[in-house]
Design a protein around this motif. Structure first.
Motif, PDB file in Angstrom:
ATOM      1  N   LEU A 121      -0.174  -5.485   0.359  1.00  0.00           N
ATOM      2  CA  LEU A 121       0.210  -4.776  -0.861  1.00  0.00           C
ATOM      3  C   LEU A 121      -0.857  -5.032  -1.914  1.00  0.00           C
ATOM      4  O   LEU A 121      -1.073  -6.171  -2.328  1.00  0.00           O
ATOM      5  CB  LEU A 121       1.573  -5.259  -1.349  1.00  0.00           C
ATOM      6  CG  LEU A 121       2.788  -4.747  -0.571  1.00  0.00           C
ATOM      7  CD1 LEU A 121       4.010  -5.600  -0.871  1.00  0.00           C
ATOM      8  CD2 LEU A 121       3.061  -3.288  -0.899  1.00  0.00           C
ATOM      9  N   VAL A 122      -1.548  -3.977  -2.319  1.00  0.00           N
ATOM     10  CA  VAL A 122      -2.668  -4.111  -3.248  1.00  0.00           C
ATOM     11  C   VAL A 122      -2.361  -3.317  -4.509  1.00  0.00           C
ATOM     12  O   VAL A 122      -1.544  -2.389  -4.493  1.00  0.00           O
ATOM     13  CB  VAL A 122      -3.980  -3.620  -2.603  1.00  0.00           C
ATOM     14  CG1 VAL A 122      -4.316  -4.447  -1.371  1.00  0.00           C
ATOM     15  CG2 VAL A 122      -3.885  -2.154  -2.238  1.00  0.00           C
ATOM     16  N   PRO A 123      -3.006  -3.654  -5.625  1.00  0.00           N
ATOM     17  CA  PRO A 123      -2.788  -2.887  -6.855  1.00  0.00           C
ATOM     18  C   PRO A 123      -3.105  -1.409  -6.657  1.00  0.00           C
ATOM     19  O   PRO A 123      -4.050  -1.055  -5.933  1.00  0.00           O
ATOM     20  CB  PRO A 123      -3.744  -3.544  -7.852  1.00  0.00           C
ATOM     21  CG  PRO A 123      -3.955  -4.926  -7.320  1.00  0.00           C
ATOM     22  CD  PRO A 123      -3.897  -4.808  -5.835  1.00  0.00           C
ATOM     23  N   GLU A 124      -2.344  -0.570  -7.302  1.00  0.00           N
ATOM     24  CA  GLU A 124      -2.530   0.870  -7.162  1.00  0.00           C
ATOM     25  C   GLU A 124      -3.928   1.287  -7.592  1.00  0.00           C
ATOM     26  O   GLU A 124      -4.535   2.185  -7.003  1.00  0.00           O
ATOM     27  CB  GLU A 124      -1.480   1.606  -7.986  1.00  0.00           C
ATOM     28  CG  GLU A 124      -1.473   3.108  -7.802  1.00  0.00           C
ATOM     29  CD  GLU A 124      -0.394   3.776  -8.626  1.00  0.00           C
ATOM     30  OE1 GLU A 124      -0.115   4.965  -8.375  1.00  0.00           O
ATOM     31  OE2 GLU A 124       0.169   3.115  -9.532  1.00  0.00           O
ATOM     32  N   LEU A 158      -3.759   4.120   4.391  1.00  0.00           N
ATOM     33  CA  LEU A 158      -2.628   4.064   3.476  1.00  0.00           C
ATOM     34  C   LEU A 158      -1.349   4.196   4.297  1.00  0.00           C
ATOM     35  O   LEU A 158      -1.049   5.256   4.839  1.00  0.00           O
ATOM     36  CB  LEU A 158      -2.728   5.181   2.441  1.00  0.00           C
ATOM     37  CG  LEU A 158      -1.653   5.185   1.347  1.00  0.00           C
ATOM     38  CD1 LEU A 158      -1.723   3.906   0.522  1.00  0.00           C
ATOM     39  CD2 LEU A 158      -1.814   6.403   0.454  1.00  0.00           C
ATOM     40  N   ALA A 159      -0.598   3.113   4.412  1.00  0.00           N
ATOM     41  CA  ALA A 159       0.566   3.086   5.293  1.00  0.00           C
ATOM     42  C   ALA A 159       1.736   3.873   4.737  1.00  0.00           C
ATOM     43  O   ALA A 159       2.587   4.337   5.501  1.00  0.00           O
ATOM     44  CB  ALA A 159       0.982   1.639   5.562  1.00  0.00           C
ATOM     45  N   ALA A 160       1.838   3.998   3.413  1.00  0.00           N
ATOM     46  CA  ALA A 160       2.958   4.715   2.799  1.00  0.00           C
ATOM     47  C   ALA A 160       2.521   5.288   1.466  1.00  0.00           C
ATOM     48  O   ALA A 160       1.679   4.704   0.770  1.00  0.00           O
ATOM     49  CB  ALA A 160       4.159   3.788   2.618  1.00  0.00           C
ATOM     50  N   ASP A 161       3.094   6.423   1.112  1.00  0.00           N
ATOM     51  CA  ASP A 161       2.782   7.048  -0.173  1.00  0.00           C
ATOM     52  C   ASP A 161       3.573   6.432  -1.319  1.00  0.00           C
ATOM     53  O   ASP A 161       3.278   6.690  -2.486  1.00  0.00           O
ATOM     54  CB  ASP A 161       3.072   8.551  -0.118  1.00  0.00           C
ATOM     55  CG  ASP A 161       2.140   9.277   0.852  1.00  0.00           C
ATOM     56  OD1 ASP A 161       1.001   8.810   1.020  1.00  0.00           O
ATOM     57  OD2 ASP A 161       2.569  10.289   1.441  1.00  0.00           O
ATOM     58  N   ASP A 162       4.591   5.651  -1.006  1.00  0.00           N
ATOM     59  CA  ASP A 162       5.448   5.072  -2.036  1.00  0.00           C
ATOM     60  C   ASP A 162       4.707   3.996  -2.830  1.00  0.00           C
ATOM     61  O   ASP A 162       3.860   3.278  -2.295  1.00  0.00           O
ATOM     62  CB  ASP A 162       6.705   4.460  -1.404  1.00  0.00           C
ATOM     63  CG  ASP A 162       7.485   5.487  -0.597  1.00  0.00           C
ATOM     64  OD1 ASP A 162       7.693   6.586  -1.116  1.00  0.00           O
ATOM     65  OD2 ASP A 162       7.874   5.170   0.542  1.00  0.00           O
ATOM     66  N   VAL A 163       5.047   3.912  -4.098  1.00  0.00           N
ATOM     67  CA  VAL A 163       4.529   2.846  -4.962  1.00  0.00           C
ATOM     68  C   VAL A 163       5.614   1.769  -5.075  1.00  0.00           C
ATOM     69  O   VAL A 163       6.752   2.053  -5.442  1.00  0.00           O
ATOM     70  CB  VAL A 163       4.172   3.390  -6.357  1.00  0.00           C
ATOM     71  CG1 VAL A 163       3.673   2.255  -7.252  1.00  0.00           C
ATOM     72  CG2 VAL A 163       3.105   4.472  -6.240  1.00  0.00           C
ATOM     73  N   ARG A 178       2.494  -2.400 -10.060  1.00  0.00           N
ATOM     74  CA  ARG A 178       2.534  -1.273  -9.132  1.00  0.00           C
ATOM     75  C   ARG A 178       1.605  -1.560  -7.951  1.00  0.00           C
ATOM     76  O   ARG A 178       0.412  -1.829  -8.137  1.00  0.00           O
ATOM     77  CB  ARG A 178       2.117   0.018  -9.835  1.00  0.00           C
ATOM     78  CG  ARG A 178       3.088   0.437 -10.931  1.00  0.00           C
ATOM     79  CD  ARG A 178       2.520   1.586 -11.760  1.00  0.00           C
ATOM     80  NE  ARG A 178       2.290   2.772 -10.956  1.00  0.00           N
ATOM     81  CZ  ARG A 178       3.215   3.709 -10.723  1.00  0.00           C
ATOM     82  NH1 ARG A 178       4.435   3.584 -11.231  1.00  0.00           N
ATOM     83  NH2 ARG A 178       2.930   4.782  -9.982  1.00  0.00           N
ATOM     84  N   ARG A 179       2.163  -1.518  -6.748  1.00  0.00           N
ATOM     85  CA  ARG A 179       1.409  -1.848  -5.543  1.00  0.00           C
ATOM     86  C   ARG A 179       1.539  -0.738  -4.502  1.00  0.00           C
ATOM     87  O   ARG A 179       2.573  -0.068  -4.417  1.00  0.00           O
ATOM     88  CB  ARG A 179       1.920  -3.158  -4.935  1.00  0.00           C
ATOM     89  CG  ARG A 179       1.887  -4.346  -5.887  1.00  0.00           C
ATOM     90  CD  ARG A 179       0.516  -4.956  -5.940  1.00  0.00           C
ATOM     91  NE  ARG A 179       0.450  -6.055  -6.908  1.00  0.00           N
ATOM     92  CZ  ARG A 179      -0.551  -6.923  -6.981  1.00  0.00           C
ATOM     93  NH1 ARG A 179      -1.558  -6.829  -6.130  1.00  0.00           N
ATOM     94  NH2 ARG A 179      -0.565  -7.868  -7.897  1.00  0.00           N
ATOM     95  N   LEU A 180       0.483  -0.582  -3.697  1.00  0.00           N
ATOM     96  CA  LEU A 180       0.491   0.340  -2.567  1.00  0.00           C
ATOM     97  C   LEU A 180       0.360  -0.465  -1.272  1.00  0.00           C
ATOM     98  O   LEU A 180      -0.354  -1.482  -1.227  1.00  0.00           O
ATOM     99  CB  LEU A 180      -0.658   1.348  -2.668  1.00  0.00           C
ATOM    100  CG  LEU A 180      -0.550   2.399  -3.772  1.00  0.00           C
ATOM    101  CD1 LEU A 180      -1.811   3.238  -3.822  1.00  0.00           C
ATOM    102  CD2 LEU A 180       0.668   3.282  -3.543  1.00  0.00           C
ATOM    103  N   LEU A 181       1.048   0.003  -0.245  1.00  0.00           N
ATOM    104  CA  LEU A 181       1.019  -0.676   1.051  1.00  0.00           C
ATOM    105  C   LEU A 181      -0.089  -0.063   1.903  1.00  0.00           C
ATOM    106  O   LEU A 181      -0.053   1.126   2.228  1.00  0.00           O
ATOM    107  CB  LEU A 181       2.369  -0.538   1.752  1.00  0.00           C
ATOM    108  CG  LEU A 181       2.523  -1.246   3.100  1.00  0.00           C
ATOM    109  CD1 LEU A 181       2.391  -2.751   2.932  1.00  0.00           C
ATOM    110  CD2 LEU A 181       3.867  -0.897   3.733  1.00  0.00           C
ATOM    111  N   LEU A 229     -11.245  -4.976  -3.341  1.00  0.00           N
ATOM    112  CA  LEU A 229     -10.704  -6.323  -3.494  1.00  0.00           C
ATOM    113  C   LEU A 229     -11.665  -7.183  -4.304  1.00  0.00           C
ATOM    114  O   LEU A 229     -12.858  -7.249  -4.008  1.00  0.00           O
ATOM    115  CB  LEU A 229     -10.474  -6.958  -2.117  1.00  0.00           C
ATOM    116  CG  LEU A 229      -9.604  -6.140  -1.137  1.00  0.00           C
ATOM    117  CD1 LEU A 229      -9.481  -6.854   0.195  1.00  0.00           C
ATOM    118  CD2 LEU A 229      -8.238  -5.867  -1.734  1.00  0.00           C
ATOM    119  N   GLY A 230     -11.155  -7.812  -5.362  1.00  0.00           N
ATOM    120  CA  GLY A 230     -11.988  -8.682  -6.181  1.00  0.00           C
ATOM    121  C   GLY A 230     -12.480  -8.042  -7.457  1.00  0.00           C
ATOM    122  O   GLY A 230     -13.505  -8.471  -7.996  1.00  0.00           O
ATOM    123  N   GLY A 231     -11.785  -7.014  -7.928  1.00  0.00           N
ATOM    124  CA  GLY A 231     -12.196  -6.403  -9.189  1.00  0.00           C
ATOM    125  C   GLY A 231     -13.181  -5.272  -9.013  1.00  0.00           C
ATOM    126  O   GLY A 231     -13.500  -4.843  -7.898  1.00  0.00           O
TER     127      GLY A 231
END
Length: 204
Positions: A166-169, A135-140, A147-150, A123-125
């Motif tokens: 939801l954070v950037p992939e 990682l709560a889910a493999d889905d993007v 594109r975000r991952l949960l 987080l923060g670059g």
């Protein structure tokens, strides 16, 4: 004093737990009298303390057998039945399902936990902070074209009180050398066990 303090605190906590449990189900309480009556049916009414201990052993054995049967034979069926019954009650419907899912996640079988890989969320670059997470889910997910991952971010000392983000992939870094059990130990210990569970690099 500091050397003995952990031992003393452990003894005090155990004594407090025993005292609290004794005040709830010990001899003289209605639960204690019920346990005593169960033991008295076997050895008679004259030996109250022994009858109480026998009643406790009967209850604990029954709970162990029930837990064994539920775990081995009917866990999923019982979960589904309980979910279906409580889903019809308006007061329980909106609260029970999410709470049960979290509880089953953190106190369920190791197979349930193993299904959630451990990741670091940067987080923060590039020079930002890395947060251990699951990682709560493999889905993007597509959020505004990004594109975000949960991921699930636990908190100390109770990992179940975390939140979903939801954070950037590109900000999600897999940590294959850690499992969910190690992550939970990390948060429960306020990071004290970090050296044991987080991969480290030897200092030059």
């Amino acid at each position: 004093m500091f050397i003995l303090l952990p031992f003393m605190l452990t003894v005090l906590i155990i004594a407090w737990v025993i005292g609290t449990v004794g005040a709830i189900i010990g001899p003289g309480t209605w639960i204690g009298d019920l346990l005593t009556s169960g033991g008295a049916a076997i050895i008679g009414q004259k030996r109250g303390l022994i009858a109480f201990l026998i009643g406790v052993c009967i209850v604990l054995t029954s709970l162990w057998l029930l837990g064994f049967v539920v775990r081995v034979k009917a866990r999923r069926a019982l979960d589904r039945t309980l979910d279906d019954v409580l889903a019809t009650v308006p007061l329980f419907r909106s609260i029970y399902r999410p709470v049960s899912q979290v509880v089953r996640l953190f106190v369920g079988s190791k197979a349930d936990l193993a299904g959630l890989p451990v990741v670091m969320c940067r987080l923060g670059g590039d020079q930002g902070a890395d947060v251990p997470a699951l990682l709560a889910a493999d889905d993007v997910f597509d959020v505004g074209g990004d594109r975000r991952l949960l991921v699930y971010l636990p908190t100390s000392p109770l990992p179940a009180w975390g939140g979903l983000v939801l954070v950037p992939e590109t900000a999600v870094i897999p940590v294959p050398s850690m499992d969910a059990d190690a992550l939970i130990k990390l948060y429960f210990s306020f990071g004290v066990l970090g050296r044991e569970v987080i991969p480290t690099v030897a200092r030059s």
